[in-house]
Motif scaffolding. Sequence first.
Motif, PDB file in Angstrom:
ATOM      1  N   ASP A  51     -30.482 -54.530  19.774  1.00 62.48           N
ATOM      2  CA  ASP A  51     -31.729 -55.143  20.245  1.00 62.48           C
ATOM      3  C   ASP A  51     -31.967 -56.479  19.551  1.00 62.48           C
ATOM      4  O   ASP A  51     -32.380 -57.461  20.179  1.00 62.48           O
ATOM      5  CB  ASP A  51     -32.918 -54.213  19.988  1.00 62.48           C
ATOM      6  N   THR A  52     -31.700 -56.525  18.251  1.00 55.14           N
ATOM      7  CA  THR A  52     -31.880 -57.759  17.491  1.00 55.14           C
ATOM      8  C   THR A  52     -30.930 -58.847  17.993  1.00 55.14           C
ATOM      9  O   THR A  52     -31.340 -59.998  18.178  1.00 55.14           O
ATOM     10  CB  THR A  52     -31.652 -57.507  15.991  1.00 55.14           C
ATOM     11  N   GLN A  53     -29.670 -58.469  18.246  1.00 54.68           N
ATOM     12  CA  GLN A  53     -28.694 -59.440  18.746  1.00 54.68           C
ATOM     13  C   GLN A  53     -29.093 -59.955  20.127  1.00 54.68           C
ATOM     14  O   GLN A  53     -28.979 -61.151  20.419  1.00 54.68           O
ATOM     15  CB  GLN A  53     -27.295 -58.818  18.795  1.00 54.68           C
ATOM     16  N   GLN A  54     -29.595 -59.062  20.975  1.00 51.54           N
ATOM     17  CA  GLN A  54     -30.051 -59.478  22.309  1.00 51.54           C
ATOM     18  C   GLN A  54     -31.224 -60.455  22.190  1.00 51.54           C
ATOM     19  O   GLN A  54     -31.279 -61.465  22.891  1.00 51.54           O
ATOM     20  CB  GLN A  54     -30.468 -58.253  23.118  1.00 51.54           C
ATOM     21  N   ARG A  55     -32.135 -60.172  21.296  1.00 51.38           N
ATOM     22  CA  ARG A  55     -33.291 -61.069  21.089  1.00 51.38           C
ATOM     23  C   ARG A  55     -32.825 -62.432  20.585  1.00 51.38           C
ATOM     24  O   ARG A  55     -33.342 -63.473  20.991  1.00 51.38           O
ATOM     25  CB  ARG A  55     -34.257 -60.423  20.095  1.00 51.38           C
ATOM     26  N   ASN A  92     -29.920 -63.855  21.191  1.00 49.58           N
ATOM     27  CA  ASN A  92     -29.321 -64.561  22.329  1.00 49.58           C
ATOM     28  C   ASN A  92     -30.385 -65.122  23.267  1.00 49.58           C
ATOM     29  O   ASN A  92     -30.271 -66.260  23.735  1.00 49.58           O
ATOM     30  CB  ASN A  92     -28.370 -63.632  23.090  1.00 49.58           C
ATOM     31  N   GLU A  93     -31.428 -64.338  23.538  1.00 55.64           N
ATOM     32  CA  GLU A  93     -32.519 -64.812  24.402  1.00 55.64           C
ATOM     33  C   GLU A  93     -33.203 -66.035  23.792  1.00 55.64           C
ATOM     34  O   GLU A  93     -33.501 -67.003  24.489  1.00 55.64           O
ATOM     35  CB  GLU A  93     -33.541 -63.699  24.621  1.00 55.64           C
ATOM     36  N   LEU A  94     -33.448 -65.986  22.493  1.00 53.45           N
ATOM     37  CA  LEU A  94     -34.114 -67.107  21.830  1.00 53.45           C
ATOM     38  C   LEU A  94     -33.234 -68.354  21.814  1.00 53.45           C
ATOM     39  O   LEU A  94     -33.741 -69.479  21.949  1.00 53.45           O
ATOM     40  CB  LEU A  94     -34.519 -66.718  20.405  1.00 53.45           C
ATOM     41  N   LYS A  95     -31.914 -68.166  21.659  1.00 51.35           N
ATOM     42  CA  LYS A  95     -31.002 -69.318  21.707  1.00 51.35           C
ATOM     43  C   LYS A  95     -31.038 -69.971  23.076  1.00 51.35           C
ATOM     44  O   LYS A  95     -31.094 -71.207  23.188  1.00 51.35           O
ATOM     45  CB  LYS A  95     -29.573 -68.884  21.373  1.00 51.35           C
ATOM     46  N   GLU A  96     -31.016 -69.154  24.136  1.00 52.78           N
ATOM     47  CA  GLU A  96     -31.076 -69.693  25.494  1.00 52.78           C
ATOM     48  C   GLU A  96     -32.388 -70.432  25.721  1.00 52.78           C
ATOM     49  O   GLU A  96     -32.407 -71.529  26.294  1.00 52.78           O
ATOM     50  CB  GLU A  96     -30.920 -68.568  26.525  1.00 52.78           C
TER      51      GLU A  96
END
Length: 156
Positions: free
Chosen positions: A95-99, A101-105
Amino acid sequence: MSRPSQPKLTTAEHNGVSVIQSQAHANVTASSSSLQQVPQLVPANPSAGGGKALPPSKMKKPHADKDSDEYRQRRERNNLAVKKSRMRSKQKAMDTQQRVNELKEENERLEAKIKLLSKELSVLKDLFLEHAHNLADNVQPPAGADGSSPAPTNGQ
């Protein structure tokens, strides 16, 4: 000469602490029988460090036989708890890694928007300055000889 009778000591263990109680003999005189004997707390294991009693969670429990049902049930519950804990930990990391990635995008999208808006601002500034320069060039110089503005007329 008779030896003074020593009180009889009894020891009872409670939660890892030995309680020593003295019991007076029956032939104690009436004057000394009014004194109460106070129980003393002594650690059950003198080498247990400082005489402090351990909380129930830290007390050593007798080892269950590895072949017993109770032992197998405890191991099974513990294994399930460990598996569940590891799954929660992995899920949290995912979940942390997904968050991340979303923030980088989102950050990249916002930086692109900043570039676009900066270009638009630059173009609008250039247009404004050009327009202001043209207005300054089109202004007629005053008609007076001394550079002052002409006298107002009353419309006649």
